[in-house]
Design a protein around this motif. Structure first.
Motif, PDB file in Angstrom:
ATOM      1  N   ASP A 235       0.836  -1.206   0.000  1.00  0.00           N
ATOM      2  CA  ASP A 235       0.000   0.000   0.000  1.00  0.00           C
ATOM      3  C   ASP A 235       0.858   1.239   0.000  1.00  0.00           C
ATOM      4  O   ASP A 235       1.209   1.744  -1.051  1.00  0.00           O
ATOM      5  N   CYS A 236       1.286   1.717   1.165  1.00  0.00           N
ATOM      6  CA  CYS A 236       1.955   3.024   1.202  1.00  0.00           C
ATOM      7  C   CYS A 236       3.356   2.993   0.599  1.00  0.00           C
ATOM      8  O   CYS A 236       3.823   3.974   0.054  1.00  0.00           O
TER       9      CYS A 236
ATOM     10  N   CYS B 201       2.282   1.688   6.683  1.00  0.00           N
ATOM     11  CA  CYS B 201       0.934   1.117   6.757  1.00  0.00           C
ATOM     12  C   CYS B 201       0.875  -0.322   7.264  1.00  0.00           C
ATOM     13  O   CYS B 201      -0.135  -0.738   7.824  1.00  0.00           O
TER      14      CYS B 201
ATOM     15  N   ILE C 248       2.526  -1.602  13.690  1.00  0.00           N
ATOM     16  CA  ILE C 248       1.666  -1.312  12.536  1.00  0.00           C
ATOM     17  C   ILE C 248       0.794  -2.513  12.183  1.00  0.00           C
ATOM     18  O   ILE C 248       0.111  -2.521  11.171  1.00  0.00           O
TER      19      ILE C 248
END
Lengths: 245, 241
Positions: A57-58, A63, A159
């Motif tokens: 994702d990031c 993330c 996370i």
């Protein structure tokens, strides 16, 4: 740089998977591990082969979406997450094993993508403060001693990527659950539900099929956010405290 | 897309203390603690061999004359031992099943070999305890020991031990068993502290060192006896052959 990849391929959750060999050619040394896989995938698509599926994702280490067990270690066992691992850290021409996070609680969806919703359900069981907060209050209205704030922040750095589970020889989720339990137990806002929280989260963790902790500390060694196993000791304390409270 | 079918909703999650993963850890840790205390006490008892035949035989006779102490301890130790083993085996398989498909490439960063072989060092201890009881307690493997008596007519434990360890094979088996025990303890001791929640960053290296230290003390405390027998530092009393 060139690499020989051994990658886990699995069509879907029900299919039987296996390791396949691929070549990664002309890889820029400054690429991240995921960018290297992007290059390999472009090549696979051109050849009409189904690209390798993986979570991301990031791509900046925040993330917790990326996973992968690289050469037997989650996130490659290096500082940070898989998306932060650079190809220059590998020897040119070397063979790299890429596998999904393996645990009963993390079933494979496809290739390297696993279902980590078990972690979400553990959070739903107690990883929250159920107070109606209204508008944000002044920053210093609730006083928190500096050392407690720091320690809570260390735990809050988790996370929830699940690397601890993937690294543990028993596929135990203790480090993740301990970080969440500790974070809220250290802060004034978490006090009211302190006992209920640890009971519920541990119960959900067990129901989800995570293994038992036998103090290998492999979780701590691979954690991209350097969560300490001292939080597991803290959770054990919290659990005993909840028993007699 | 969710492939996990959980029967229990998070809001209803409930597991009893004893069935929980932390409860099981605490169970292993506390039964282990009692076994460790027994091992320590047994070692101190054994070391009286260096004080001579009379001292060791007096001690052995004194224990025998205290059935109100010895039997409850024996029964409790048997229960703790059995439960520790049974739970250990159960946990071993539960943990194996928590990862149905293993990795093609395995790597370990910091888990010491002792921590990853607890089930095997434990099995070594179990096998030895069975042999040890047959050897010295029930005197089944070497029935000639039963006829050993000292000058005041007590069972001559002192001579029995010396006869036992004059046999090199028995001494080697003993040393291997003591190594298994101490290898087990080197992980067990810091692990105990972590499990009962008495650990943090500052104490972790100290507890690890303490684990090794205690394991080494126990190893030498036990091994010094066959070593002394084999090197003739302890010899049979006059008139015993």
């Amino acid at each position: 740089m060139n690499f020989k990849l051994h990658v886990w391929r699995q069509k879907n959750a029900a299919a039987k998977g296996r390791m396949e060999q691929y070549e990664a050619r002309d890889i820029n040394a400054d690429m991240s591990f995921l960018e290297m896989l992007d290059v390999v995938n472009e090549d696979l698509v051109e050849k009409g082969i189904d690209p390798i599926h993986f979570d991301h994702d990031c791509r900046e280490g925040i993330c917790g979406a990326c996973s992968l067990v690289i050469n037997g270690l989650p996130h490659g066992g290096m500082t940070g997450t898989t998306c932060e691992v650079r190809m220059r850290l590998f020897k040119d021409g070397s063979t790299i094993y890429v596998e999904p996070f393996r645990a009963k609680a993390f079933p494979v969806i496809k290739d390297l993508t696993v279902d980590r919703t078990s972690i979400d359900r553990v959070m739903q069981a107690g990883g929250f403060v159920s107070t109606h907060t209204g508008a944000a209050i002044d920053a210093n209205a609730i006083l928190v001693p500096k050392d407690k704030a720091e320690e809570a922040m260390d735990a809050a750095a988790c996370i929830g990527c699940g690397a601890c589970v993937a690294a543990c020889k028993n596929a135990s989720g203790m480090l993740f659950v301990a970080a969440k339990v500790s974070q809220l137990a250290l802060l004034p806002q978490g006090q009211a539900e302190r006992e209920r929280r640890v009971n519920k989260m541990v119960a959900m963790m067990d129901i989800e099929g995570f293994g038992n902790c036998t103090n290998y500390y492999e979780c701590e060694a691979v954690c991209p956010k350097d969560i300490s196993v001292k939080f597991i000791a803290k959770m054990n304390r919290e659990y005993m405290r909840a028993l007699v409270k | 897309m969710s492939t996990v079918k959980t029967q229990v909703s998070p809001a209803q999650a409930q597991v009893t203390f004893i069935a929980s993963s932390i409860g099981k850890k605490i169970f292993m840790a506390t039964t282990g603690l009692f076994l460790f205390l027994f091992v320590s006490g047994h070692m101190v008892g054994n070391l009286q061999i260096f004080l001579g035949q009379d001292q060791l035989n007096t001690y052995a006779q004194a224990l025998k004359d205290l059935p109100a102490l010895i039997w409850p301890v024996r029964i409790l130790m048997f229960i703790f031992f059995a439960v520790h083993i049974w739970r250990g085996i159960q946990l071993y398989f539960e943990n194996k099943f928590s990862r149905p498909i293993s990795y093609a490439c395995n790597a370990t960063v910091q888990a010491p070999l002792s921590s990853r072989t607890m089930i095997f060092s434990g099995a070594g201890i179990l096998l030895y305890v069975v042999y040890h009881l047959l050897h010295f307690t029930f005197i089944t493997t070497n029935p000639q020991y039963a006829g050993l008596h000292d000058t005041v007519g007590r069972h001559d434990v002192y001579s029995m031990v010396i006869f036992g360890y004059q046999n090199v094979a028995i001494s080697v088996v003993y040393l291997v068993a003591m190594f298994s025990l101490c290898y087990h303890l080197s992980h067990a001791i810091p692990s105990f502290m972590q499990t009962i929640g008495l650990n943090n960053e500052k104490w972790e290296p100290r507890l690890k060192a303490l684990g090794y230290l205690i394991a080494i003390v126990i190893f030498f405390g036990y091994s010094v006896i066959p070593a002394a027998v084999l090197s003739n530092l302890i010899v049979l009393p006059e008139g015993v052959h």
